[in-house]
Design an enzyme around this catalytic site. Structure first.
Site, short mmCIF file in Angstrom:
data_model
loop_
_atom_site.label_atom_id
_atom_site.label_comp_id
_atom_site.label_asym_id
_atom_site.label_seq_id
_atom_site.Cartn_x
_atom_site.Cartn_y
_atom_site.Cartn_z
N ARG A 90 12.08 3.00 1.51
CA ARG A 90 11.67 2.15 2.65
C ARG A 90 12.80 1.18 2.91
O ARG A 90 13.37 0.60 1.97
CB ARG A 90 10.39 1.38 2.33
N ARG A 137 0.81 -1.22 0.00
CA ARG A 137 0.00 0.00 0.00
C ARG A 137 0.85 1.27 0.00
O ARG A 137 0.50 2.22 -0.70
CB ARG A 137 -1.00 -0.03 1.15
N THR A 138 1.93 1.30 0.73
CA THR A 138 2.72 2.53 0.77
C THR A 138 3.34 2.80 -0.60
O THR A 138 3.32 3.93 -1.11
CB THR A 138 3.81 2.44 1.84
N HIS A 140 7.85 6.48 10.37
CA HIS A 140 7.08 6.35 9.13
C HIS A 140 6.29 7.65 9.00
O HIS A 140 5.09 7.70 9.25
CB HIS A 140 6.15 5.13 9.24
N LYS A 199 23.62 -8.52 -4.46
CA LYS A 199 25.01 -8.85 -4.79
C LYS A 199 25.99 -8.14 -3.86
O LYS A 199 27.19 -8.12 -4.11
CB LYS A 199 25.33 -8.46 -6.24
#
Lengths: 315, 436
Positions: free
Chosen positions: A115, A65-66, A143, A93
């Protein structure tokens, strides 16, 4: 409408946290979001504010959703949007966050929406790159856009933030949503109570202006807003509570508890919900619930954040 | 006969209770005489205004060789040591592979001899592979010259293993140095558990993780009568536990790092990994308790816990960056600031904390200026004001939170076995290069 009419006193090119913002700065974002809110309801859901700008979603953690909300917000501002997920990228990697970000920036990106599972990762990013960095959730730290959309939703329903009593219930210790909400709400004059088991609601939060409580039934009648946090099932293995069932009995929000809450209490949840665990379907879908409006408001708030940071960066 | 006479310095030698202005004569790599001397020497240095102390000893450094020679080698670590005023250092065994057998101990001595800058004493692992399960061959490592034993980097978690290790090491009269941290309580933590960690949402290491192991070990040490040394003590509770144990006669000693005497966990607020080390920076009360512990003798000595890490590693996310900072080239002014400038201790106590005390703990015939002793001498200018510049370090790494600090006090010459191995003072030491 090319730009919202809000008086801009916004000078930050990054949005890393709410802790460092002033009440006025939070007000600017909320007012700007107000001005963007109607864009979503128009037949042409676009304004040209970020035309020619490139926004990258740099997500090192699963999110639906974000990420979708930021993508839509950027698109409604006419920006180009790219998605970058850590899976299958050079991160796997062994590339460092700084290198990944500098490489992406070298492709001409203007705003990075990040995020990351590590607290402070967006702060590190902001020191590595020249473009704007927007924190879409870092570890257990903050957040900010979630808290901003929560504030926006509360203000929409209650007409104010100041003087309200807000409960945040659940795994506060591990919650970035709880931290950002604490800063945002207290800066705007609300009173925050953290409710949950002693293992998940440390008293340390009292030093930052929160009230701490471990018995939801003793206090539920006091609140204007109850924000239920998602419970992570994995917590059981780390012995913070003995079973999900016990957690639900002690802290879950159900119809019975709601009858002892204020009649006009506003129920919120940052999602994704565990129906039947921290919140029953009856409450989640009930008349007091603002859960879907939170999601809707997320768009306007994220548009405001993208717009303001880009503008402060000289865009 | 190579002789060197240092005239008119303030000679501080806690081992012989000496603190007076006088002259010091060195000949054939030994201290010959102290006092008002009329002797002549090949070389005479004016020591006016300088402290003349036994060569400083850092009993806790990480030199990364073998295994991570890109970060530090025994030679580069020895360079940093003499640049910081140290004539002897003791290196921890958490290399790759770890120093857990005779040949590893010999290797360190061999590399140190090649570097030929200062004394480097290896500390052997307590358990094979530092895995905390089976005892390493401590007896054979003692024969090869191991000066103490430690699984530093982590503690010996199993009380039964620790009990056996303490019992066993008694045979050799060596100290067991414990990194005190209960792994289950510290699980996944990257900074001190306190308000700042709560605010930042960083997983944290509570003070009790250190204190639980200190308390447990003190019981074991008391039972066995073995020599037990608490590495890098950092909490008020641990200091108090050691204080009480000493009072009841337990054979325990402790060391403390400059950063735990100067900085608090609040320094982590900007997610700067240069403030990430283990033990983590603690609260203000813990800092005060550590200072008081040094002042009343609960804490015996200073050490740096010099822990080089590359810039690449240190620019990771706070949670993912490695623990540790370097310390050899900043330890002198930082411990002066923490302990002398604050009035907690005087110069003789400070000198003892860097010389005679660690020498005693490691059983070294060092840390003294008595006639006949090895001529390891450090000259310190207590009035020298300077700015720490990590760019000029001799260490291969730059991971220090103290870069740019304005400080007072500096080792201006480091003399190892009668030879000047480092000086910042071209006027007093003409012809000496910065690093020989």
């Amino acid at each position: 409408m090319a730009a919202p009419a809000a008086e801009t006193t916004w000078t930050r090119k990054h949005l890393l946290d709410l802790e460092s913002l002033s009440a006025d700065e939070i007000g600017v974002i909320l007012d700007t979001a107000e001005a963007f809110k109607d864009v979503s309801t128009r037949s042409v859901k676009k304004v040209p504010a970020l035309r020619g700008r490139v926004v990258v979603n740099l997500f090192f953690e699963e999110s639906t959703r974000t990420r979708t909300s930021f993508t839509l917000a950027a698109q409604r501002l006419s920006a180009d949007v790219i998605d970058f997920s850590a899976k299958g990228s050079s991160v796997a990697k062994g590339e460092t966050l700084g290198d990944t970000a500098r490489n992406i920036e070298a492709m001409g990106v203007d705003l990075i929406v990040c995020r990351h599972p590590a607290s402070g990762a967006p702060h590190l990013l902001s020191r590595c790159v020249n473009c704007c960095v927007i924190n879409a959730g870092d570890g257990r730290h903050e957040h900010p856009t979630q808290a901003l959309l929560d504030l926006f939703t509360i203000r929409q329903h209650k007409g104010r933030i100041e003087g309200l009593k807000v409960a945040i219930v659940g795994d506060v210790a591990n919650s970035r949503v709880a931290r950002s909400n604490l800063w945002g709400l207290t800066k705007l004059g609300a009173e925050v109570t953290f409710v949950g088991p002693t293992t998940l609601v440390p008293r340390t939060f009292e030093q930052f202006g929160a009230r701490v409580c471990h018995d939801i039934d003793a206090v539920i009648g006091e609140f204007d807003v109850i924000n239920m946090l998602r419970i992570q099932m994995e917590r059981v293995t780390s012995n913070v509570f003995p079973s999900v069932q016990e957690y639900t009995r002690l802290f879950g929000l159900n119809g019975q508890r709601m009858r002892r809450a204020k009649p006009d209490v506003l129920v919120m949840h940052p999602g994704p919900m565990n129906r039947g665990i921290e919140i029953t379907t009856e409450v989640a879908d009930g008349a007091r619930s603002a859960i879907l409006q939170q999601v809707t408001n997320g768009l306007a708030v994220r548009m405001a954040v993208l717009f303001l940071c880009n503008q402060a960066a000289g865009g | 006969m190579a002789s060197l006479l240092i005239r008119n310095g303030r000679i501080i030698d806690p081992a012989s209770n000496q603190d007076a202005v006088g002259d010091l004569l060195i000949a054939d790599a030994k201290i010959r005489k102290i006092g008002r001397l009329s002797e002549r020497a090949e070389r005479v240095i004016d020591g006016t205004g300088l402290l003349v102390t036994p060569g400083l000893i850092d009993m806790h450094v990480h030199l990364r060789e073998p295994g991570n020679e890109d970060e530090e080698t025994i030679a580069s670590g020895a360079s940093a040591a003499v640049a910081g005023g140290f004539t002897s250092i003791a290196c921890m065994p958490n290399t790759q592979p770890p120093l857990d057998q005779e040949a590893d101990i010999e290797f360190v001595y061999r590399q140190a001899a090649r570097a030929d800058l200062c004394n480097v004493y290896p500390i052997g692992a307590i358990t094979k592979g530092r895995a905390g399960k089976e005892l390493a061959e401590m007896g054979q490592m003692v024969r090869a010259g191991a000066v103490a034993f430690s699984d530093d980097g982590c503690g010996v978690a199993d009380a039964g293993v620790m009990f056996r290790a303490l019992q066993y090491v008694r045979m050799f009269d060596r100290a067991l140095i414990q990194h005190c941290e209960d792994a289950a309580l510290a699980a996944g933590g990257c900074m001190h558990a306190g308000p700042t960690a709560t605010r930042l949402g960083l997983p944290s290491i509570p003070a009790m993780a250190e204190e639980v192991m200190v308390q447990r070990d003190l019981i074991l040490a008391e039972q066995t009568g073995a020599r037990y040394h608490v590495a890098h003590i950092s909490t008020a509770g641990a200091v108090e536990a050691v204080r009480r144990a000493k009072a009841r006669g337990v054979y325990v000693t402790a060391e403390v790092c400059p950063h735990h005497l100067l900085l608090t966990d609040e320094a982590c607020a900007g997610f700067d990994t240069h403030f990430k080390m283990n033990p983590p920076l603690r609260s203000k009360a813990d800092v005060e308790a550590c200072r008081a512990g040094v002042a009343d003798g609960t804490i015996d000595c200073f050490c740096t816990d010099h822990a080089p890490h590359s810039a690449e590693e240190k620019t990771l996310e706070f949670q993912n960056a490695p623990f540790g900072i370097i310390g050899l080239e900043t330890a002198v002014p930082l411990t002066i600031r923490a302990m002398i400038e604050t009035g907690f201790i005087d110069w003789p106590r400070w000198v003892a904390g860097w010389t005679s005390r660690p020498a005693t703990i490691l059983g070294l015939s060092k840390g003294s200026l008595s006639p006949g002793a090895d001529a390891d001498v450090t000259l310190i200018d207590p009035a020298c004001r300077w700015r720490i510049d990590a760019g000029r370090f001799f260490s291969k790494c730059r991971n220090t939170p103290f870069d740019g600090w304005d400080v007072s006090g500096r080792a201006v010459a480091t003399i190892v076995a009668g030879r000047v191995r480092f000086t910042t003072d071209a006027a007093r030491f003409p012809g000496e290069r910065a690093l020989a």
